[in-house]
Write a protein that holds these residues in place. Structure first.
Motif, PDB file in Angstrom:
ATOM      1  N   LEU A 294      -7.819   4.449  -4.678  1.00 15.85           N
ATOM      2  CA  LEU A 294      -8.249   3.055  -4.757  1.00 15.85           C
ATOM      3  C   LEU A 294      -7.054   2.129  -4.961  1.00 15.85           C
ATOM      4  O   LEU A 294      -6.988   1.049  -4.367  1.00 15.85           O
ATOM      5  CB  LEU A 294      -9.256   2.887  -5.897  1.00 15.85           C
ATOM      6  N   CYS A 295      -6.085   2.545  -5.789  1.00 18.74           N
ATOM      7  CA  CYS A 295      -4.893   1.722  -6.026  1.00 18.74           C
ATOM      8  C   CYS A 295      -4.136   1.502  -4.724  1.00 18.74           C
ATOM      9  O   CYS A 295      -3.667   0.390  -4.434  1.00 18.74           O
ATOM     10  CB  CYS A 295      -3.987   2.385  -7.056  1.00 18.74           C
ATOM     11  N   ASN A 296      -3.999   2.548  -3.923  1.00 20.10           N
ATOM     12  CA  ASN A 296      -3.291   2.417  -2.646  1.00 20.10           C
ATOM     13  C   ASN A 296      -4.039   1.494  -1.693  1.00 20.10           C
ATOM     14  O   ASN A 296      -3.421   0.708  -0.957  1.00 20.10           O
ATOM     15  CB  ASN A 296      -3.124   3.802  -2.010  1.00 20.10           C
ATOM     16  N   GLU A 297      -5.349   1.565  -1.689  1.00 19.25           N
ATOM     17  CA  GLU A 297      -6.135   0.689  -0.812  1.00 19.25           C
ATOM     18  C   GLU A 297      -5.997  -0.772  -1.235  1.00 19.25           C
ATOM     19  O   GLU A 297      -5.893  -1.674  -0.392  1.00 19.25           O
ATOM     20  CB  GLU A 297      -7.598   1.118  -0.841  1.00 19.25           C
ATOM     21  N   VAL A 298      -6.008  -1.014  -2.562  1.00 20.07           N
ATOM     22  CA  VAL A 298      -5.843  -2.382  -3.058  1.00 20.07           C
ATOM     23  C   VAL A 298      -4.463  -2.924  -2.688  1.00 20.07           C
ATOM     24  O   VAL A 298      -4.302  -4.083  -2.292  1.00 20.07           O
ATOM     25  CB  VAL A 298      -6.059  -2.425  -4.572  1.00 20.07           C
ATOM     26  N   GLU A 299      -3.446  -2.079  -2.794  1.00 12.30           N
ATOM     27  CA  GLU A 299      -2.090  -2.518  -2.447  1.00 12.30           C
ATOM     28  C   GLU A 299      -2.001  -2.895  -0.963  1.00 12.30           C
ATOM     29  O   GLU A 299      -1.336  -3.864  -0.598  1.00 12.30           O
ATOM     30  CB  GLU A 299      -1.085  -1.418  -2.778  1.00 12.30           C
ATOM     31  N   ASP A 300      -2.681  -2.140  -0.099  1.00  8.43           N
ATOM     32  CA  ASP A 300      -2.691  -2.478   1.330  1.00  8.43           C
ATOM     33  C   ASP A 300      -3.328  -3.842   1.564  1.00  8.43           C
ATOM     34  O   ASP A 300      -2.847  -4.639   2.394  1.00  8.43           O
ATOM     35  CB  ASP A 300      -3.453  -1.411   2.111  1.00  8.43           C
ATOM     36  N   GLN A 301      -4.402  -4.138   0.827  1.00  6.55           N
ATOM     37  CA  GLN A 301      -5.061  -5.434   0.991  1.00  6.55           C
ATOM     38  C   GLN A 301      -4.170  -6.570   0.493  1.00  6.55           C
ATOM     39  O   GLN A 301      -4.147  -7.665   1.078  1.00  6.55           O
ATOM     40  CB  GLN A 301      -6.393  -5.429   0.241  1.00  6.55           C
ATOM     41  N   ILE A 302      -3.440  -6.314  -0.571  1.00  2.36           N
ATOM     42  CA  ILE A 302      -2.535  -7.344  -1.095  1.00  2.36           C
ATOM     43  C   ILE A 302      -1.387  -7.586  -0.120  1.00  2.36           C
ATOM     44  O   ILE A 302      -0.932  -8.725   0.064  1.00  2.36           O
ATOM     45  CB  ILE A 302      -2.025  -6.940  -2.485  1.00  2.36           C
ATOM     46  N   ASP A 303      -0.900  -6.523   0.525  1.00  2.00           N
ATOM     47  CA  ASP A 303       0.153  -6.697   1.528  1.00  2.00           C
ATOM     48  C   ASP A 303      -0.322  -7.595   2.665  1.00  2.00           C
ATOM     49  O   ASP A 303       0.437  -8.438   3.174  1.00  2.00           O
ATOM     50  CB  ASP A 303       0.563  -5.328   2.084  1.00  2.00           C
ATOM     51  N   LYS A 304      -1.568  -7.447   3.084  1.00  6.64           N
ATOM     52  CA  LYS A 304      -2.129  -8.316   4.118  1.00  6.64           C
ATOM     53  C   LYS A 304      -2.242  -9.757   3.616  1.00  6.64           C
ATOM     54  O   LYS A 304      -2.066 -10.715   4.371  1.00  6.64           O
ATOM     55  CB  LYS A 304      -3.494  -7.801   4.551  1.00  6.64           C
ATOM     56  N   LEU A 305      -2.553  -9.902   2.322  1.00  7.29           N
ATOM     57  CA  LEU A 305      -2.672 -11.235   1.729  1.00  7.29           C
ATOM     58  C   LEU A 305      -1.326 -11.945   1.726  1.00  7.29           C
ATOM     59  O   LEU A 305      -1.249 -13.161   1.972  1.00  7.29           O
ATOM     60  CB  LEU A 305      -3.217 -11.110   0.310  1.00  7.29           C
TER      61      LEU A 305
END
Length: 290
Positions: free
Chosen positions: A259-270
Motif C-alpha cells: 500500500l505504501c508503494n502504491e501511495v507513493e506512485d500516486q503522489i509522484d503523479k500528483l
C-alpha cells in the motif's frame, strides 16, 4: 465329594466418571476457550484487549515469529483445539479416559510449558496467553487425575475422534478465511482513504506565494537553508517537488508495504500536475527492518 474352593475376594470395579470431577474438568477448558478466543479476535480485527495495551506482551504475541505455526496463527489453532477437546471429552468421558486422548493432551501441556518458558525468557507477558496456557496445564492435571482414579476406556472412540478433528479443522480454517477477508477489507479501505486524500490535494487550485521560487527540487537535493530564527518545517532531510511549497507531504514509509508503494506512485503523479507540492519520505520508526 465336593472340593472346597478358596474364596476369591471380589475386586472393586473401577469407578466410572465422577460427576463432580467431570464438572470441574470443564472449567479450565472454558477458561482456555475464552482466552484463546480473545487472542483470535485480536488477530482478526486488531482490537485492543483488556490487560493488553499497545506495545505490550499481547502485541508481541500477535506479531512475533512464535505466533504462527505452519503459516497458521497459534491462537486459531488453540481455540480450535480447546473446543474440539471439550466436545470430545463431553461425549466420551462417561466411558472412561481414552489413552490416545491423554497422549494428545500431554503433548498440548508440553507445548504450553514451552510457551510459558519462552515468554519468561524474552520478558514478554500477555495476560490472555498466560491464561490460556495455565488453563491448559490445569486441564491436563485434571485429565491425568481422572485417568488414574477412574477406569480407562478400552474400546476405540474413532467416530468421536473424527468429529473432534473435523470440528478443529472447520474452526481453524474458518477463522483463517475470516482473518484474510478482514485484512483485505482493511487494506482496501486504507487504499481508498489514501487515494481520496491525494485526489483532494490534487483538486485544490495551486497557490504559489508571491515571489516564491517554484522550481523543482530533485530527490537528492536538500531543502533550502533557512535562517536560524525560522522554525524548521517538519520533514525529512531531502525533499522532492516545489521549493517553498504551500503543501508539504511527509510520508513515513515501509518499502515492504504494498500500500505504501502504491501511495507513493500516486503522489509522484500528483507532483507532475502541481507546482506547489513537496514530498519528503522518512523511515517508518516502529520497525528497524524497514
Amino acid at each position: 465329594m465336593t472340593k472346597n474352593r478358596a474364596a476369591t475376594p471380589l475386586q472393586p470395579h473401577p469407578r466410572s466418571r465422577n460427576a463432580i470431577t467431570f464438572a470441574l474438568s470443564l472449567l479450565p477448558l472454558f477458561a482456555a476457550i475464552v482466552a484463546a478466543g480473545m487472542m483470535a479476535t485480536r488477530h482478526i480485527w486488531s482490537i485492543g484487549l483488556p490487560g493488553g495495551g499497545a506495545g505490550g506482551g499481547c502485541d508481541w504475541a500477535i506479531k512475533s515469529q512464535w505466533s504462527t505455526l505452519l503459516g497458521m496463527p497459534v491462537a486459531f489453532m488453540g481455540l480450535g483445539y480447546f473446543v474440539a477437546t471439550l466436545v470430545f471429552w463431553v461425549s466420551t468421558s462417561r466411558r472412561g479416559v481414552w489413552p490416545p486422548m491423554l497422549l494428545v493432551v500431554r503433548i498440548g501441556a508440553a507445548a504450553s510449558v514451552g510457551y510459558l518458558i519462552l515468554m519468561t525468557a524474552l520478558g514478554h507477558f500477555c495476560v490472555w496467553c498466560v491464561t490460556t496456557h495455565i488453563s491448559n496445564l490445569i486441564w491436563y492435571l485434571v485429565l491425568e487425575f481422572s485417568s488414574r482414579q477412574y477406569r480407562k476406556r478400552t474400546e476405540p472412540a474413532v467416530k468421536d475422534a473424527a468429529l473432534a478433528i473435523t470440528l478443529f479443522l472447520v474452526i481453524v480454517l474458518s477463522l483463517k478465511l475470516l482473518a484474510n477477508r478482514q485484512q483485505s477489507v482493511t487494506a482496501s479501505a486504507a487504499k481508498e482513504a489514501a487515494a481520496e486524500s491525494i485526489a483532494k490535494i490534487g483538486a485544490e487550485r495551486p497557490v504559489a506565494a508571491e515571489g516564491s521560487n517554484t522550481t523543482s527540487l530533485s530527490s537528492d537535493t536538500a531543502a533550502p537553508a533557512q535562517s536560524s530564527t525560522a522554525r524548521r518545517p517538519f520533514g525529512g532531510r531531502y525533499w522532492t517537488g516545489a521549493r517553498d511549497a504551500a503543501v508539504r507531504i511527509v510520508i513515513f514509509h515501509d518499502y515492504r508495504c504494498q500500500l505504501c508503494n502504491e501511495v507513493e506512485d500516486q503522489i509522484d503523479k500528483l507532483l507532475v500536475t502541481r507546482n506547489d507540492v513537496a514530498v519528503s519520505i522518512k523511515q517508518w520508526p516502529f520497525d528497524s527492518e524497514c
